[in-house]
Design a protein around this motif. Structure first.
Motif, PDB file in Angstrom:
ATOM      1  N   LEU A 104       0.824  -1.209   0.000  1.00 49.70           N
ATOM      2  CA  LEU A 104       0.000   0.000   0.000  1.00 49.70           C
ATOM      3  C   LEU A 104       0.859   1.261   0.000  1.00 49.70           C
ATOM      4  N   LEU A 105       1.956   1.252   0.754  1.00 45.03           N
ATOM      5  CA  LEU A 105       2.831   2.419   0.786  1.00 45.03           C
ATOM      6  C   LEU A 105       3.478   2.692  -0.564  1.00 45.03           C
ATOM      7  N   LEU A 106       3.766   1.639  -1.304  1.00 45.74           N
ATOM      8  CA  LEU A 106       4.377   1.805  -2.618  1.00 45.74           C
ATOM      9  C   LEU A 106       3.340   1.907  -3.736  1.00 45.74           C
ATOM     10  N   GLY A 107       2.266   1.163  -3.626  1.00 43.38           N
ATOM     11  CA  GLY A 107       1.303   1.081  -4.714  1.00 43.38           C
ATOM     12  C   GLY A 107       0.376   2.268  -4.819  1.00 43.38           C
ATOM     13  N   VAL A 108      -0.044   2.824  -3.683  1.00 42.69           N
ATOM     14  CA  VAL A 108      -0.976   3.956  -3.725  1.00 42.69           C
ATOM     15  C   VAL A 108      -0.336   5.179  -4.383  1.00 42.69           C
ATOM     16  N   PRO A 109       0.876   5.604  -4.008  1.00 40.30           N
ATOM     17  CA  PRO A 109       1.484   6.739  -4.737  1.00 40.30           C
ATOM     18  C   PRO A 109       1.731   6.438  -6.210  1.00 40.30           C
ATOM     19  N   ALA A 110       2.127   5.197  -6.526  1.00 38.61           N
ATOM     20  CA  ALA A 110       2.356   4.860  -7.934  1.00 38.61           C
ATOM     21  C   ALA A 110       1.057   4.927  -8.729  1.00 38.61           C
ATOM     22  N   ALA A 111      -0.024   4.401  -8.153  1.00 42.51           N
ATOM     23  CA  ALA A 111      -1.311   4.455  -8.846  1.00 42.51           C
ATOM     24  C   ALA A 111      -1.806   5.886  -8.991  1.00 42.51           C
ATOM     25  N   PHE A 112      -1.556   6.718  -7.987  1.00 43.50           N
ATOM     26  CA  PHE A 112      -1.947   8.131  -8.071  1.00 43.50           C
ATOM     27  C   PHE A 112      -1.171   8.828  -9.178  1.00 43.50           C
ATOM     28  N   ALA A 113       0.133   8.537  -9.271  1.00 42.41           N
ATOM     29  CA  ALA A 113       0.949   9.171 -10.301  1.00 42.41           C
ATOM     30  C   ALA A 113       0.551   8.725 -11.703  1.00 42.41           C
ATOM     31  N   LEU A 114       0.035   7.518 -11.828  1.00 41.40           N
ATOM     32  CA  LEU A 114      -0.345   6.996 -13.140  1.00 41.40           C
ATOM     33  C   LEU A 114      -1.788   7.311 -13.511  1.00 41.40           C
ATOM     34  N   SER A 115      -2.521   7.979 -12.629  1.00 48.33           N
ATOM     35  CA  SER A 115      -3.925   8.279 -12.914  1.00 48.33           C
ATOM     36  C   SER A 115      -4.185   9.773 -12.889  1.00 48.33           C
ATOM     37  N   LEU A 116      -4.222  10.363 -11.690  1.00 52.67           N
ATOM     38  CA  LEU A 116      -4.530  11.790 -11.576  1.00 52.67           C
ATOM     39  C   LEU A 116      -3.328  12.667 -11.906  1.00 52.67           C
ATOM     40  N   ARG A 117      -2.136  12.161 -11.733  1.00 57.42           N
ATOM     41  CA  ARG A 117      -0.917  12.893 -12.083  1.00 57.42           C
ATOM     42  C   ARG A 117      -0.069  12.013 -12.997  1.00 57.42           C
ATOM     43  N   PRO A 118      -0.527  11.762 -14.224  1.00 59.24           N
ATOM     44  CA  PRO A 118       0.173  10.805 -15.094  1.00 59.24           C
ATOM     45  C   PRO A 118       1.556  11.299 -15.487  1.00 59.24           C
ATOM     46  N   VAL A 119       2.443  10.334 -15.681  1.00 58.77           N
ATOM     47  CA  VAL A 119       3.803  10.616 -16.126  1.00 58.77           C
ATOM     48  C   VAL A 119       3.923  10.238 -17.597  1.00 58.77           C
ATOM     49  N   ARG A 120       5.070  10.513 -18.175  1.00 56.49           N
ATOM     50  CA  ARG A 120       5.281  10.174 -19.579  1.00 56.49           C
ATOM     51  C   ARG A 120       5.318   8.653 -19.740  1.00 56.49           C
ATOM     52  N   LYS A 121       4.750   8.186 -20.869  1.00 52.18           N
ATOM     53  CA  LYS A 121       4.718   6.766 -21.203  1.00 52.18           C
ATOM     54  C   LYS A 121       4.087   5.943 -20.073  1.00 52.18           C
ATOM     55  N   THR A 122       2.910   6.391 -19.661  1.00 52.51           N
ATOM     56  CA  THR A 122       2.194   5.691 -18.598  1.00 52.51           C
ATOM     57  C   THR A 122       1.855   4.269 -19.007  1.00 52.51           C
ATOM     58  N   LYS A 123       1.439   4.069 -20.245  1.00 50.77           N
ATOM     59  CA  LYS A 123       1.076   2.735 -20.700  1.00 50.77           C
ATOM     60  C   LYS A 123       2.255   1.782 -20.652  1.00 50.77           C
ATOM     61  N   ASP A 124       3.459   2.286 -20.953  1.00 56.66           N
ATOM     62  CA  ASP A 124       4.642   1.425 -20.881  1.00 56.66           C
ATOM     63  C   ASP A 124       4.908   0.992 -19.439  1.00 56.66           C
ATOM     64  N   ALA A 125       4.739   1.920 -18.510  1.00 53.77           N
ATOM     65  CA  ALA A 125       4.941   1.577 -17.101  1.00 53.77           C
ATOM     66  C   ALA A 125       3.914   0.559 -16.625  1.00 53.77           C
ATOM     67  N   LEU A 126       2.656   0.736 -17.023  1.00 54.45           N
ATOM     68  CA  LEU A 126       1.615  -0.211 -16.630  1.00 54.45           C
ATOM     69  C   LEU A 126       1.876  -1.592 -17.221  1.00 54.45           C
ATOM     70  N   PHE A 127       2.312  -1.628 -18.476  1.00 54.98           N
ATOM     71  CA  PHE A 127       2.617  -2.917 -19.090  1.00 54.98           C
ATOM     72  C   PHE A 127       3.794  -3.587 -18.387  1.00 54.98           C
ATOM     73  N   PHE A 128       4.775  -2.806 -17.971  1.00 55.28           N
ATOM     74  CA  PHE A 128       5.901  -3.379 -17.245  1.00 55.28           C
ATOM     75  C   PHE A 128       5.436  -3.987 -15.922  1.00 55.28           C
ATOM     76  N   PHE A 129       4.543  -3.288 -15.222  1.00 60.43           N
ATOM     77  CA  PHE A 129       4.035  -3.808 -13.953  1.00 60.43           C
ATOM     78  C   PHE A 129       3.333  -5.146 -14.151  1.00 60.43           C
ATOM     79  N   ILE A 130       2.409  -5.194 -15.105  1.00 62.37           N
ATOM     80  CA  ILE A 130       1.617  -6.402 -15.273  1.00 62.37           C
ATOM     81  C   ILE A 130       2.408  -7.517 -15.940  1.00 62.37           C
ATOM     82  N   SER A 131       3.463  -7.174 -16.682  1.00 64.62           N
ATOM     83  CA  SER A 131       4.262  -8.217 -17.326  1.00 64.62           C
ATOM     84  C   SER A 131       5.005  -9.069 -16.307  1.00 64.62           C
TER      85      SER A 131
END
Length: 293
Positions: A104-131
């Protein structure tokens, strides 16, 4: 000619009464509710039988035909406690609790950054996570064993904590991102206009809204960590043995220990069942978050 003002509640007309009656009749005659109850009882029966067998003697547990009426006893639970189940329960509880907090300490900030405050190449980061979840665990166990052995963490509970955190983090990021996406971005803009900084906006505005999603994510991580067997059986021996590995010790080639195994399985399942029961409202709200617009 005088007219009467329309009232707030109109009396039902003769045309609407049969329609409502037909709807009620249709609901009562719907067979899917009966099918759902039968399916639910069918899924619950093995759990019921496990708990029932835990209060039997071994002779009653192996009787043919099965006994539904017997004198209940706590001898099997006492025998399980005498074998040292407490250490395994504490190891599982510690590994599950600490790994879930880290996720939760790591995942909540990462999910926030990828949703409400997206970073560059968000889809690549999400694919890396799920891969990381696509790799078979069996293919990674040998290098993981070598790494754990070289850093001196074999039969150490912290090795399981690190692996459980890495195992659940991709799922947590994907789940929490879907919850954050349901929060309107205008809320952050309104909070910033009121003078709140980013941390205050997240703490006071965003987190209360997504708290059901956090609870659902935490419960799923708890279930996955508590039931994990493959890493525990290959990387632990005695000191860091978890409850799934402990249960395997009751499966022997000689002797019948069905009642004792049922008692141990009941004790192993009880913490997760209680956690799910206590968090059921949050779980239902979290899993249905954003489903109805």
């Amino acid at each position: 000619m005088s007219t009467t003002a329309p009232t707030a509640q109109q009396a039902p007309t003769p045309e609407t009464v049969p329609a409502r009656a037909r709807k009620r009749k249709h609901r009562k005659a719907n067979p899917w509710g009966v099918v759902a109850w039968i399916a639910a009882l069918g899924f619950f029966f093995p759990v019921f039988w496990m708990v029932l067998t835990a209060f039997k003697q071994e002779a009653d547990a192996y009787s043919d035909p099965p006994k539904f009426f017997f004198t209940p006893t706590l001898d099997q639970f006492r025998a399980v406690f005498d074998t040292g189940v407490g250490v395994s329960l504490l190891n599982s509880a510690f590994a599950t609790g600490v790994s879930t907090i880290l996720v939760l300490l790591l995942g909540v900030p990462a999910a926030f950054a990828l949703s409400l405050r997206p970073v560059r190449k968000t889809k690549d980061a999400l694919f890396f996570f799920i891969s990381t979840k696509m790799l078979p665990v069996v293919a990674a166990i040998i290098p993981l064993y070598v790494i754990v052995a070289n850093i001196g963490l074999l039969d150490n509970i912290w090795a399981l904590i690190i692996l459980y955190t890495a195992m659940n983090l991709p799922i947590a990021v994907w789940m929490m991102r879907s919850f954050f996406l349901e929060v309107p971005g205008e809320l952050l803009e309104a909070a910033s206009m009121d003078g709140a900084n980013l941390w205050t906006s997240v703490r006071e505005v965003i987190l209360p809204l997504v708290s059901p999603g956090i609870a659902a994510t935490a419960l799923i991580c708890v279930i996955f960590s508590w039931n994990e067997f493959f890493f525990a059986v290959n990387l632990t021996a005695v000191q860091a043995q978890t409850i799934p590995v402990f249960l395997v010790g009751f499966i022997t080639g000689e002797g019948l220990y069905w009642a004792r195994l049922s008692a141990a399985a009941t004790m192993a399942a009880l913490p997760v069942v209680l956690a799910g029961w206590l968090a059921q409202n949050k779980l239902v709200r979290g899993l249905s978050f954003g489903a109805i617009k």
